[in-house]
Write a protein that holds these residues in place. Structure first.
Motif, PDB file in Angstrom:
ATOM      1  N   GLU A 407       0.887  -1.150   0.000  1.00 15.32           N
ATOM      2  CA  GLU A 407       0.000   0.000   0.000  1.00 15.32           C
ATOM      3  C   GLU A 407       0.924   1.198   0.000  1.00 15.32           C
ATOM      4  O   GLU A 407       2.088   1.075   0.389  1.00 15.32           O
ATOM      5  N   PRO A 408       0.428   2.405  -0.416  1.00 10.65           N
ATOM      6  CA  PRO A 408       1.312   3.561  -0.444  1.00 10.65           C
ATOM      7  C   PRO A 408       1.983   3.758   0.911  1.00 10.65           C
ATOM      8  O   PRO A 408       1.364   3.531   1.947  1.00 10.65           O
ATOM      9  N   ARG A 409       3.215   4.136   0.891  1.00 11.01           N
ATOM     10  CA  ARG A 409       4.015   4.433   2.079  1.00 11.01           C
ATOM     11  C   ARG A 409       4.468   3.205   2.851  1.00 11.01           C
ATOM     12  O   ARG A 409       5.092   3.345   3.877  1.00 11.01           O
ATOM     13  N   SER A 410       4.113   1.968   2.432  1.00  9.38           N
ATOM     14  CA  SER A 410       4.705   0.854   3.168  1.00  9.38           C
ATOM     15  C   SER A 410       5.978   0.409   2.479  1.00  9.38           C
ATOM     16  O   SER A 410       6.998   0.259   3.117  1.00  9.38           O
ATOM     17  N   PRO A 412       6.959   1.544  -1.227  1.00 13.52           N
ATOM     18  CA  PRO A 412       7.012   1.917  -2.637  1.00 13.52           C
ATOM     19  C   PRO A 412       8.360   2.448  -3.104  1.00 13.52           C
ATOM     20  O   PRO A 412       8.484   2.816  -4.263  1.00 13.52           O
ATOM     21  N   TYR A 413       9.358   2.485  -2.246  1.00 12.40           N
ATOM     22  CA  TYR A 413      10.560   3.203  -2.636  1.00 12.40           C
ATOM     23  C   TYR A 413      11.544   2.351  -3.402  1.00 12.40           C
ATOM     24  O   TYR A 413      12.060   1.362  -2.894  1.00 12.40           O
ATOM     25  N   ILE A 414      11.758   2.718  -4.642  1.00 10.42           N
ATOM     26  CA  ILE A 414      12.743   2.053  -5.471  1.00 10.42           C
ATOM     27  C   ILE A 414      13.803   3.101  -5.789  1.00 10.42           C
ATOM     28  O   ILE A 414      13.506   4.138  -6.372  1.00 10.42           O
TER      29      ILE A 414
HETATM   30  C1  HEM Z   1       8.277  12.653 -11.491  1.00 11.27           C
HETATM   31  C2  HEM Z   1       8.005  13.452 -10.495  1.00 11.27           C
HETATM   32  C3  HEM Z   1       7.686  13.030  -9.102  1.00 11.27           C
HETATM   33  C4  HEM Z   1       7.932  11.857  -8.458  1.00 11.27           C
HETATM   34  C5  HEM Z   1       8.634  10.596  -9.009  1.00 11.27           C
HETATM   35  C6  HEM Z   1       7.409  11.979  -7.128  1.00 11.27           C
HETATM   36  C7  HEM Z   1       7.471  10.973  -6.189  1.00 11.27           C
HETATM   37  C8  HEM Z   1       6.902  11.082  -4.975  1.00 11.27           C
HETATM   38  C9  HEM Z   1       6.850  10.022  -4.004  1.00 11.27           C
HETATM   39  C10 HEM Z   1       7.468   8.634  -4.193  1.00 11.27           C
HETATM   40  C11 HEM Z   1       6.153  10.475  -2.938  1.00 11.27           C
HETATM   41  C12 HEM Z   1       5.834   9.702  -1.685  1.00 11.27           C
HETATM   42  C13 HEM Z   1       4.519   9.030  -1.886  1.00 11.27           C
HETATM   43  C14 HEM Z   1       4.042   8.339  -0.663  1.00 11.27           C
HETATM   44  O1  HEM Z   1       4.497   8.624   0.429  1.00 11.27           O
HETATM   45  O2  HEM Z   1       3.163   7.513  -0.810  1.00 11.27           O
HETATM   46  C15 HEM Z   1       5.775  11.836  -3.200  1.00 11.27           C
HETATM   47  C16 HEM Z   1       5.054  12.599  -2.349  1.00 11.27           C
HETATM   48  C17 HEM Z   1       4.735  13.915  -2.599  1.00 11.27           C
HETATM   49  N1  HEM Z   1       5.037  14.632  -3.751  1.00 11.27           N
HETATM   50 FE1  HEM Z   1       5.925  13.949  -5.351  1.00 11.27          FE
HETATM   51  N2  HEM Z   1       6.864  13.209  -6.976  1.00 11.27           N
HETATM   52  C18 HEM Z   1       7.004  13.869  -8.159  1.00 11.27           C
HETATM   53  C19 HEM Z   1       6.612  15.147  -8.477  1.00 11.27           C
HETATM   54  C20 HEM Z   1       6.009  16.002  -7.570  1.00 11.27           C
HETATM   55  C21 HEM Z   1       5.660  17.389  -7.844  1.00 11.27           C
HETATM   56  C22 HEM Z   1       5.909  18.085  -9.194  1.00 11.27           C
HETATM   57  C23 HEM Z   1       5.081  17.895  -6.687  1.00 11.27           C
HETATM   58  C24 HEM Z   1       4.522  19.267  -6.365  1.00 11.27           C
HETATM   59  C25 HEM Z   1       4.613  20.365  -7.100  1.00 11.27           C
HETATM   60  C26 HEM Z   1       5.072  16.831  -5.710  1.00 11.27           C
HETATM   61  C27 HEM Z   1       4.582  16.953  -4.458  1.00 11.27           C
HETATM   62  C28 HEM Z   1       4.530  15.924  -3.576  1.00 11.27           C
HETATM   63  C29 HEM Z   1       3.897  16.008  -2.281  1.00 11.27           C
HETATM   64  C30 HEM Z   1       3.197  17.242  -1.687  1.00 11.27           C
HETATM   65  C31 HEM Z   1       4.037  14.768  -1.671  1.00 11.27           C
HETATM   66  C32 HEM Z   1       3.516  14.368  -0.331  1.00 11.27           C
HETATM   67  C33 HEM Z   1       2.169  13.735  -0.547  1.00 11.27           C
HETATM   68  C34 HEM Z   1       1.562  13.291   0.740  1.00 11.27           C
HETATM   69  O3  HEM Z   1       1.846  13.863   1.769  1.00 11.27           O
HETATM   70  O4  HEM Z   1       0.782  12.332   0.693  1.00 11.27           O
HETATM   71  N3  HEM Z   1       5.634  15.700  -6.284  1.00 11.27           N
HETATM   72  N4  HEM Z   1       6.243  12.161  -4.443  1.00 11.27           N
END
Ligand code: HEM
Ligand code: HEM
Ligand code: SF4
Ligand code: SF4
Lengths: 438, 79
Positions: A407-410, A412-414
């Motif tokens: 599930e998300p956050r358990s 997913p990190y590659i």
């Molecule tokens: C290819 C681009 C991106 C990748 C690969 C990526 C990847 C990720 C990953 C792996 C997480 C953690 C997810 C999780 O905890 O389940 C995350 C969280 C987050 N990302 Fe990105 N991200 C990308 C682009 C962006 C962009 C462009 C923004 C904002 C302008 C953004 C804002 C956030 C935020 C706010 C979170 C936290 C979400 C939460 O609290 O649930 N990300 N991202």
């Protein structure tokens, strides 16, 4: 008159369930009478002393069994669990009370002759107390003395073609569901695979060299009758990757009430008319089913093969034809760390003999990793948590797959390694600053 | 490493620790042998066959010790 008074155990018999206390008393009585004239090789009053020492443990609130022992049969590091009581004078019948694990046959199929032979042997050389079956799946023989072990082992192996199972830090007796022998849901031959891997890994089964126990369990389909997903280090769960086969006429027969749902399993009470919408379609966890007029439609791409619809309407819906297994790793009960379900590591792999791909690309590389990196008494699931799923993928060479995400956050990190990325980690800062201001 | 050499090394190491410890995890033995688990296992299996080593098991965990040592053996009068 019982040898030891057991007021607290007697009270247990008053409950509404079958009672092991009653069973043991019955056995004590039968051994005392010995109508068949068995030449008991261990004390005839073993069951009385077992009840007696249990009563004493209840009284003291402490166990009177010592932990472990060196007993075993020669050359085997598993299959016998040494148990000695710490009150051997008063309870001489259970001074030694070793457990033997007998490797159960595939699917737990027996002939009555085979069972009778085992029981006769056990009445003669053991306590006569059995447990069918232990949570490992084995036939458990409860209670014999050290000198009987080799005798029993000799008879089992030479007369009944029957081996001991696993215990200790080794491969535990692999166990399987009844599978294709009786069950139309079976996506592969669980018994063939269980037997093949049991034979292949005899050394792992009998000669402990693992950090801790290791379990294989084989379920023919996701109904998981042996609960492999919750309790095996490797769970082999049958699956298919084409479509559920639908017999639309039979679907209508279920709707019309001509065929009872769940093969009549819930017919003891009147649940009202079968309602396909409420009882099947609305309960599909992936919401991939719908009625289109009189036609049942399944969007198979979304189906996660939970088995619910097939269990309710087995005559209308059947497993697909392109079959194999999903392999999950790391389920365990809580000992060092909390309980854990298996993590999907191989979404689909062929389950055809001789299972070479499974052995060489999944089982053996993961064992090598765990044998080298696992701490003492660390289960595979704990190592997976400590070093990460990515490490497991690295040692097996398996490709990351979104279906491995629990599930998300358990998990997913590659992370990419530098050598996997074109240009590596180096960059020309001046080039970069052309497009990105500080 | 030759089998005899490995055996001597393991026996010497276990004897040295005898005062404080009589039962060892498989990994402890592999470390003493400075061998990969699969190679160590070959040596250790053979030493069990020759009755230099013996198994001890709690039921859930297996340990190894020099033949005839450890509390259990004394308790069982199998010294
Ligand atoms: C290819 C681009 C991106 C990748 C690969 C990526 C990847 C990720 C990953 C792996 C997480 C953690 C997810 C999780 O905890 O389940 C995350 C969280 C987050 N990302 Fe990105 N991200 C990308 C682009 C962006 C962009 C462009 C923004 C904002 C302008 C953004 C804002 C956030 C935020 C706010 C979170 C936290 C979400 C939460 O609290 O649930 N990300 N991202
Ligand atoms: C008064 C204003 C705000 C309040 C009261 C507020 C409140 C919160 C709260 C309660 C959380 C959940 C924290 C948690 O569960 O760990 C959160 C998370 C978050 N907020 Fe805000 N927020 C405010 C403004 C903003 C603004 C202006 C932004 C973006 C420009 C923002 C971006 C985020 C992000 C990305 C998260 C997810 C953090 C994470 O867990 O990864 N918030 N906010
Ligand atoms: S796990 Fe599936 S295939 Fe095996 S017996 Fe249960 S329902 Fe049948
Ligand atoms: S098996 Fe489960 S997920 Fe698949 S269609 Fe049936 S109910 Fe839905």
């Amino acid at each position: 008159m019982a040898k030891h008074p057991t007021p607290m155990l007697d009270q247990l018999e008053s409950g509404p369930w079958p009672s092991f206390v009653s069973d043991l008393k019955q056995l004590a009585e039968a051994r005392a009478q010995n109508k068949e004239g068995v030449e008991f090789q261990i004390p005839a009053d073993v069951a009385e002393d077992l009840l007696g020492i249990l009563e004493l443990s209840y009284k003291h609130g402490r166990t009177h069994w010592k932990h472990g022992g060196i007993v075993g049969v020669f050359g085997y590091g598993g299959g016998v669990i040494g148990r000695y009581c710490d009150q051997p004078e008063e309870f001489s019948g259970v001074a030694h009370f070793h457990t033997m694990r007998i490797n159960q046959p595939g699917g737990k199929f027996y002939t009555s002759e085979y069972l009778r032979n085992l029981c006769d042997l056990w009445d003669f050389r053991g306590s006569g107390i059995t447990n069918m079956h232990g949570s490992t799946g084995d036939i458990i023989f409860l209670g014999t003395t050290t000198p009987q072990l080799e005798e029993i082992f000799f008879e089992l192996t030479h007369k009944y073609n029957q081996d001991l199972g696993g215990s200790g830090s080794n491969l535990r007796t692999p166990s399987d569901c009844i599978g294709q022998a009786r069950c139309e849901y079976a996506c592969y031959d669980t018994q063939a695979m269980c037997y093949d891997l049991t034979q292949e890994y005899q050394d792992e089964l009998h000669r402990p060299a693992f950090p801790y126990k290791f379990k294989f369990k084989f379920d023919g389909c996701p109904n998981c009758c042996v609960a492999s997903i919750a309790r095996a280090d490797f769970s082999f769960i049958g699956t298919w990757r084409d479509n559920i086969k639908i017999d639309q006429k039979a679907v209508q027969a279920y709707i019309g009430g001509e065929i009872p749902p769940n093969a009549g399993a819930h017919s003891g009470r009147d649940w009202g008319k079968f309602d396909i919408q409420a009882e099947v379609i609305d309960l599909c966890p992936t919401e991939c089913m719908a009625m289109d007029g009189k036609t049942l439609k399944i969007n198979d791409k979304e189906c996660n093969r939970c088995m619910h619809c097939i269990n309710v309407m087995p005559r209308a819906l059947r497993i697909g034809d392109d079959r194999g297994v999903s392999v999950l790793a790391g389920a365990k009960a809580p000992i060092l760390d909390g309980a854990q379900m298996g993590t999907l590591i191989v979404p689909f792999i062929s389950a055809e003999p001789p299972y070479t791909e499974i052995k060489e690309t999944v089982i053996e590389p993961i064992w090598d990793w765990w044998m080298e990196e696992g701490k003492n008494r660390e289960r595979l699931g704990e190592l997976m948590k400590r070093q990460g799923l990515q490490k497991l993928l690295e040692v097996t060479g398996l490709n990351p797959d979104p279906r491995m995400v629990q599930e998300p956050r358990s998990n997913p990190y590659i992370f990419w390694n530098e050598d996997e990325v074109e240009g590596g980690w180096e960059r020309d800062i001046n080039e970069f600053r052309k497009d990105h201001r500080r | 490493m030759e089998y005899e050499e490995a055996k001597e090394k393991l026996v010497a190491a276990l004897q040295k620790k005898q005062k404080t410890k009589s039962k060892f995890y498989f990994n402890d033995l592999a470390k003493i042998l400075e061998a990969k688990p699969r190679d160590a296992k070959k040596v250790i299996n053979r030493m069990v066959q020759e009755q230099v080593l013996e198994y001890w098991s709690s039921g859930s965990t297996s340990l190894y010790g020099l033949h005839g040592t450890g509390k259990q053996a004394a308790a069982e009068h199998e010294d």
